[in-house]
Each structure stands twice: as structure tokens, then as C-alpha cells.
Motif scaffolding. Sequence first.
Motif, PDB file in Angstrom:
ATOM      1  N   UNK A  96     -18.475  -8.476  46.907  1.00  0.00           N
ATOM      2  CA  UNK A  96     -18.342  -9.908  47.216  1.00  0.00           C
ATOM      3  C   UNK A  96     -19.447 -10.688  46.504  1.00  0.00           C
ATOM      4  N   UNK A  97     -19.292 -12.026  46.566  1.00  0.00           N
ATOM      5  CA  UNK A  97     -20.235 -12.916  45.873  1.00  0.00           C
ATOM      6  C   UNK A  97     -21.695 -12.536  46.140  1.00  0.00           C
ATOM      7  N   UNK A  98     -22.057 -12.414  47.429  1.00  0.00           N
ATOM      8  CA  UNK A  98     -23.468 -12.167  47.753  1.00  0.00           C
ATOM      9  C   UNK A  98     -23.896 -10.761  47.319  1.00  0.00           C
ATOM     10  N   UNK A 115     -15.953 -17.847  47.543  1.00  0.00           N
ATOM     11  CA  UNK A 115     -16.930 -17.364  46.553  1.00  0.00           C
ATOM     12  C   UNK A 115     -17.091 -18.284  45.350  1.00  0.00           C
ATOM     13  N   UNK A 160     -25.360 -18.584  44.519  1.00  0.00           N
ATOM     14  CA  UNK A 160     -26.330 -17.987  45.446  1.00  0.00           C
ATOM     15  C   UNK A 160     -27.696 -18.005  44.771  1.00  0.00           C
ATOM     16  N   UNK A 184     -26.775 -11.266  56.479  1.00  0.00           N
ATOM     17  CA  UNK A 184     -27.968 -11.825  55.843  1.00  0.00           C
ATOM     18  C   UNK A 184     -27.774 -13.311  55.534  1.00  0.00           C
ATOM     19  N   UNK A 220     -24.788 -11.020  43.804  1.00  0.00           N
ATOM     20  CA  UNK A 220     -26.117 -11.651  43.747  1.00  0.00           C
ATOM     21  C   UNK A 220     -27.205 -10.607  44.022  1.00  0.00           C
ATOM     22  N   UNK A 234     -23.939 -14.512  54.527  1.00  0.00           N
ATOM     23  CA  UNK A 234     -23.070 -13.949  53.492  1.00  0.00           C
ATOM     24  C   UNK A 234     -21.605 -14.119  53.903  1.00  0.00           C
ATOM     25  N   UNK A 290     -20.379 -17.619  52.947  1.00  0.00           N
ATOM     26  CA  UNK A 290     -20.395 -17.866  51.493  1.00  0.00           C
ATOM     27  C   UNK A 290     -19.287 -17.062  50.813  1.00  0.00           C
ATOM     28  N   UNK A 291     -19.072 -15.838  51.285  1.00  0.00           N
ATOM     29  CA  UNK A 291     -18.087 -14.968  50.641  1.00  0.00           C
ATOM     30  C   UNK A 291     -16.649 -15.388  50.925  1.00  0.00           C
ATOM     31  N   UNK A 335     -32.166 -14.800  48.664  1.00  0.00           N
ATOM     32  CA  UNK A 335     -32.014 -14.113  49.949  1.00  0.00           C
ATOM     33  C   UNK A 335     -33.178 -14.582  50.822  1.00  0.00           C
ATOM     34  N   UNK A 386     -28.563 -16.525  53.135  1.00  0.00           N
ATOM     35  CA  UNK A 386     -28.916 -16.839  51.752  1.00  0.00           C
ATOM     36  C   UNK A 386     -29.049 -18.351  51.576  1.00  0.00           C
ATOM     37  N   UNK A 417     -26.726 -16.314  41.060  1.00  0.00           N
ATOM     38  CA  UNK A 417     -25.407 -15.816  40.638  1.00  0.00           C
ATOM     39  C   UNK A 417     -24.297 -16.729  41.131  1.00  0.00           C
ATOM     40  N   UNK A 422     -19.771 -17.467  40.031  1.00  0.00           N
ATOM     41  CA  UNK A 422     -18.671 -17.144  39.114  1.00  0.00           C
ATOM     42  C   UNK A 422     -18.613 -18.251  38.072  1.00  0.00           C
TER      43      UNK A 422
END
Lengths: 342, 541
Positions: free
Chosen positions: B94-96, A78, A83, A95, B99, A71, A74-75, A86, A97, B151, B153
Amino acid sequence: MKPIRSISVIGLSKNAGKTTVLNALIHDYPKSGFPLGLLSMGVDGEQRDAWSGREKPPIRVRKNMLVATSAFWLNRQPGNWEVLQDCGISSVLGKVYIARAKREGAVQLAGIPTRNGAKQAMRLLSEAGAEKILLDGAYDRRSPSCPQLTDASIVVIGASLSPSLTEVIKKAKEWFRLFRLKESTAPLERQAGHIAIKRRRVVGVLEGRLEILPLSGFLELKVREKEWIQNNWDALAMAGALTDQMLETLLQHRQAVRLIIPSAAHLFVHLPMFYRFHRQGGEIRVLEPIRLIKAAINPDSPEGYSFPPQEMKEKIGQVCFPLPVVDAVRDPREQGVWDGVL
Amino acid sequence: MVFCDRQTEEDLDLSFCFQWFQPLTPYGRQRKKELSPFLPGQEDAWQQCLQEQETMIRLMKDHSGFTESLSRRLGNIPDISPVLRKLAESETPQLTEWFDLKTFLWALKEIHLLLQKTALSSLIFPDGQTASKCEHAIRLLNPSPELTPTFWFDDAYDERLKMSRKKWRQLRAGQQRENEQTAQRIEQKTGRLRNRFGEWVVPKKPDQFLAWETMPELEHVRETVHEVVYRCKPVGNGEIDRLEEEIARLEQEVSERLVQKFAPLVPELESWLQKITHLDLQCARVRAAEHWQGVRPRWSPDHFRMEGAFHPAVEKQLAEEGCSMTRLDCTIRQGVTVIIGPNMGGKTVALRTLGLVAVLSQWGFFVPASSCEMPLFSWVAGIMGDKQGIRQGLSRFGAEMARLRDWISRKETGLLLLDEIGSGTNPVEGSALSEAVTAYLAKQPYWTVHVTHYREVLAVKKIRLYQVSGISGRLKVPAEKQTVREIRQTLREMMDYRLVSVTKAASVPHEALWIVEQLGLPSQIVRLARQKVAGRGMDNG
């Protein structure tokens, strides 16, 4: 030959240059067709190399490529990622993904700490549509190259192995000798090998029959020699690690036989002992050989020293013959170095 | 107040049954740690909990694959606590995390679909609007017409975002074209090809690399003692950089707008989470109770009655030894119930079974029996030999008495299980104590079950009595010709473990001497022991 659907890139040392090779593979991967899946195993894949503390080069991905990463990474971008799933795995950076690149860019692959975790992530990458999977192997040379994880492996020999080219060649020679052990093909020997794994016992092969010995490894030979020494075994199979001390014990008991071990990852033997065992008539075979498809060289060390690139390539070519050697930075891109790989 | 202390849980071997109680969601796993038993006053909630499980079991029988489908969906529920916390505080997830929220909603929708048209739907989702509210929330995270569980944006969130991304792609393609043209010119001019990374690796010989240094289109990347590496200077990066900043700003804006839309939904999301957690725990209870073919316990205010009860751990052990377990039938009422019986007669197993059934039942499980009726107890305690106390330096006797003191100081009605109270001290005082404790407890509001050998206890008024049926027959093969294991097995076969309700025991069975005789102890010992027993006026059974 089984088609190659997954490739691990492993280094003989830290900072060997695996990321450069991975980036070369990604760059040269055909632009049409199904996407590539990328993941990293072990402590690699963080922003800084866990061993040296140096900033690591990022992996460059194209649109639609799939990654298994944390995460945290990826964040940081963004908008670049969709995504998908998981993985149910935790890494040092949170975590893990499965994500699809929505545009080209750079990413760090968070290291997945366990073999089972890596297997799970590879399965999910495949389910997400990855046609081929590249695994950035851990620094530990023994785990990611296991044939159980990937169909094939590329080994990277970097200048970081030693400041002396002679020493690099010597170490590479040792590695290739030990990690290119022949596959055991005799059905009875293979059966002995599988029983040894299942029962965690040494299994002897003698005159067409198998015998499960009351030993879990050769270290117990000395104390329980009466139980096995009377036979001149054709082969002995075992499941655990094979060490210098074990070979020494076998030689002391005049048992230079054919040994069957699960894979080269179980071999913790130094070359002089290995040769001694062979000279006295012994042989070591594996149930699952590592399918090495390329050797890659990196003549530059992050410590600042470099070897003459051509000389290094030629010398590595000699020790790993007939394995083709690539130099991802210097080989012209049109040469098709990944024929049969990508 | 403690419902059941650790020592009692250990004595009842509760962990053997709890190993199968495995919730699948992070919330279920957390709640399992905080779970509390149903206590007096919660009879309706307790029966409601059991009723739901009964419905689930029926569904599982009627619809093949129901359990697997539900388990799979519950297993997909992520931990959305961080998202809910952020939304409640108007912070941007945040993005995840977005999700994870979508994954939760997606799984909720699927669970709702699965339970739809079943009796469980109204139990778990009493609000008939859950499906539409869930669908609405998913749509917020899925602006494109096609619904997917992923998910990102999406361009569909904002026209400006879509246009900026499009422009970025165009500029980037133009930049790459321009770079390619420059690179081709350099290749033509120098006769040297780029590598796959668009770099020229030039040997570090003055006659070669100095010319490269002066080319205005190139920039120096790195060098070693052997080589210098160059690449084309990036072109038009200013506009691309500006667009990248704009895109990042718009993505952040989309995220903030989502916060505004989701913040009012937080109470709803929390309520769904609670329902999912409840469902997860209920499913986990059902799956666990499958291991002991559990039956629903019913409420009864005045008796604790069980038929066909057994302890799964004991049954498993016996099965491994090739034996079957005698099921337990008995009824316990407020006051004292005494169980007497021979050695190895299964009295302690009966006591453990009683305790296990009570505890499992009050934790909301179906119980290992063919039927069960019981009240809710405020506590369940077993005084069965306190190993913990022994470790702490107290004698077994001292440890037992200390625990007994603590439990009988409780005012509320509880189930007290006593195994040979007083046996840890000398027989004279032990029997007196056993009698006194029994007499005291007979006047208390507790439900006490006392397993004992002391005949003095039988003299206590107002107690109910059960007796283990006992041994019948003689050993067919002399003991000295059998192994200890074989003798044990034979004794098991000869022992009738059933509890029989008796109004008055004629005598306390003393089959110990018979057993040691059968086990082959020297006859002089057995004879002398019998003489001693006779001298004290006890019959020897």
C-alpha cells in the motif's frame, strides 16, 4: 497578544459538531499562502464515533493541506496523498504519518491517543510547512484544550449536550464559569505555582515569602493540619486536581484563600461549591489560562431533536459574553466570522 | 543449551548493564531478544565483532557528531517486513508501505554516505556496489528528477495517469464554475445567501420552503423541525466519476509495476536489512559500553586474566555512598581457583565481577576492566544463593545443590562461580561437602572459582589460591560512638580489597570476631567465641 498558530476545537459533549466547525475553518482558510495542518486527538477521528457508533462526517481538505493521520485512512485514497513522514506514533488504526493532499478530497483524521503524540505530530506538521494547525480535540473536554497544546481553543456547544435547551444553557454557563478562570499574574504566586508543579507539593505564599508544605494535595489537610493551619496564607499553590472535597476541607479550616492551579484542566469542581468558595472569600486562579477565541453552536442533535437556532445562539451569547458566538452552518459565509482567528 | 540461566543473570546483576543496550531500529530491538552469545569455536567471529566496535569508537573520537548522525539515521529505519513479505509473494504494497520502503532506502543511502571512506564501510558494506544499487532502488520510487524522501504515485510514473489527473482537474473546475453560476442565480432569485458549505438553510415555514422544494436545480440535503437544507444538484458527475475510476486503476497499475521491479530486489533488500541490524546492534553495544568505559577483551585459550575489572552496579552504589571501588586484578585457569578472605572483604563482589565480565564479553560487549584476556566458555553459571529456589519451596541449600547438579552434568567447558558452597547446611557436613565439591571440580575440565570460608578446602590438591588482603589497623573512634553506617564506612576504609595470589594460605582468615567486636557486640560474647575457636584448634586471625 501571542499570534495564534494552533487552534484546538473542543466539544462540550460527544457529537457536539466539532467536525462541522473544523470544516468551516478549513473552508474559510485563505486559499493563498502556507498550508493548514490538521490532526485529531483521542478516540475521535475514526469512521464511526467511538461513543455513539454513528458514522462521522469526514474532514474536507484542499490541495496542499497537511494532515497527521493513520496509514489506514491514507491507503484508502492512495492517489490523493504524498506521504512525508512517519510520526513514530501508533493510533488504533495503525501508524500515524504526515501527508500532503495532492488534490481536494475528504479524509478521516485518526485520533492520536496521547498528549505527547499530539505534540510530536504538531511539531512535524509545522516542520512540513503548516502555517496554522487545527486540532480536532478529544471528547474529553479537559485534555485538548490545555494551553500547552494549542495557542487557542474554540468550544462547540451542541444540542447533543441535553434534549432541553435550558439544561444546555445551564451546563454551558457552568463550563464557561470554570474554564475562564483568571490568570495568576502576581510574580510570587506564579513562582509558587511553578514550584508546586516541579516539587508536587502544596506551596504557601505568606507575607512575601514562599513555604513548601509537606502536602501533595489538600486532601491531606485533615491529617496534617498542624503543619499548615497556623498560618493565614495569602495564597496556596498546588499541582494536582482540585476537587469539591478539597475546597470543602479548606472551608472547614477557614482557609478561603486564593488558590493557584496549573490550568482549568485541573479543576474538578462543581459550580455550587465553586460559588460557595468564592462567597466565603476564596478565589481560584490558573497559571495558564485557556485562550478561548470563539464559541460555536450546533442546535441539531444526531438524536433527531433541534433547538431554535437563533434562540440558542442568543442565549449562549449571554452566558459566554464577551466571547463571540458563531453558527458555522447558518452564518452567511461572507461575514468574516474568523477575523483574528485565521 | 543454556549459556547463562536467569538466576545467574540476576546474581550477576546483568540487567544493570543491559539497560543501556538499546538498539534503535525495529530489527535491532527484535534481534536483541534473540541474541545469542559467542561460544567456543566462534573466536574469530567474536574478535571480528569486537574489532568493528573498536573501529567505531575510533571514528567517534576522530569525527565529532558521528554518533549522533548515525543514531539519527538508524532511528529513521522503519519496519519494512510487511513490504518484503508482500513483494516476495507478488502482492501489492500500500501507499504507506511504499513510503516505508523508500524511507528505509533513503536512510541506508545516508548511512552508507556517512560510513563511506571510513574503515567501517568495508566491514558493514563489503559489497562496493551497495550505494549504486540503493540509488537505483530509490529511483524506482522517485521517478521525477528531483530526489525527495517522500512518496506519492507521481504523475511521472505514467503519462496516462498524468493526463487523466489533468482532465479530472479541468472537469472539476468546470463543475465548480457551473455550480457557482447556478448558486448565484438561486441567490438572486430567492434573495437568500448560501452558507460556506454551499447550502441554503431555509426556515421550515410553508410559505418559504415549499417554493424551494420545486426548484429543479436543488436537492434536499436534510431537515429538522425548524429548517430544511438544500444544495445545488451536482452537475456532470458521470464523467468525473469515470475519470476517478480510471485514475485509481492507473495508480494500481503503477503499484503493480513497482512490484515487478522490486520483487527481484528482495534478496538484496533482506541482506541490507541484516547489515543495518548488525550495525544497529554494534552501535548499541558501543553506546552501552561507554557507560562503563569498556575495554576490548582479547582471546586467550589458557587463562582468564583481568586487570582493573569492576562491577558497574557496585561502583555506582559505592559512588552514591561517597566511596570508590577497588578494581579487581586476577587470573583464572582451568581447574579450581579458591578465593578466601575476611567477612565484608569483597569476595562475592569479586565473583560477580568475574562472571559479569565473562558474560558481557561473550555477548560481544567491551568489558568493565582496563584489560581482559579470556577463552570463550560454553556456559557461565553462578551458585550464589538461589532466591528463586527458596520461593519455590526448596531450602537455599537444596536449591543450590539442585542447580550445581545440573551445571556439572554438562560435558562442555564452562565457568562455574561458587559462593560459599555448603554454607547452607550444618558446618560439619557443609565443610566436608565444600571440600568434596572442590576436589571433584579440580579434576573436571571446568573453570571454577570458589569463594569459601572452610579451611578444609585449602587441603585440596591442585587448586590455585587468592586471598583478600584484609583489614589493617584499629578503629579510631570506638564502635559504640559510631552509627552502623559510619562503622561500615570505617571498615571499608580499613579493608584492603585487593586479591593477592598465594601459593599456600597459612590459615583461613577469621576476622568475623574482630569485626563483631568492633561493631560493639558484648565483650562476653566475643570472648566466649574466641575460646571456642581456640578450643577447636583454629587461630582467630
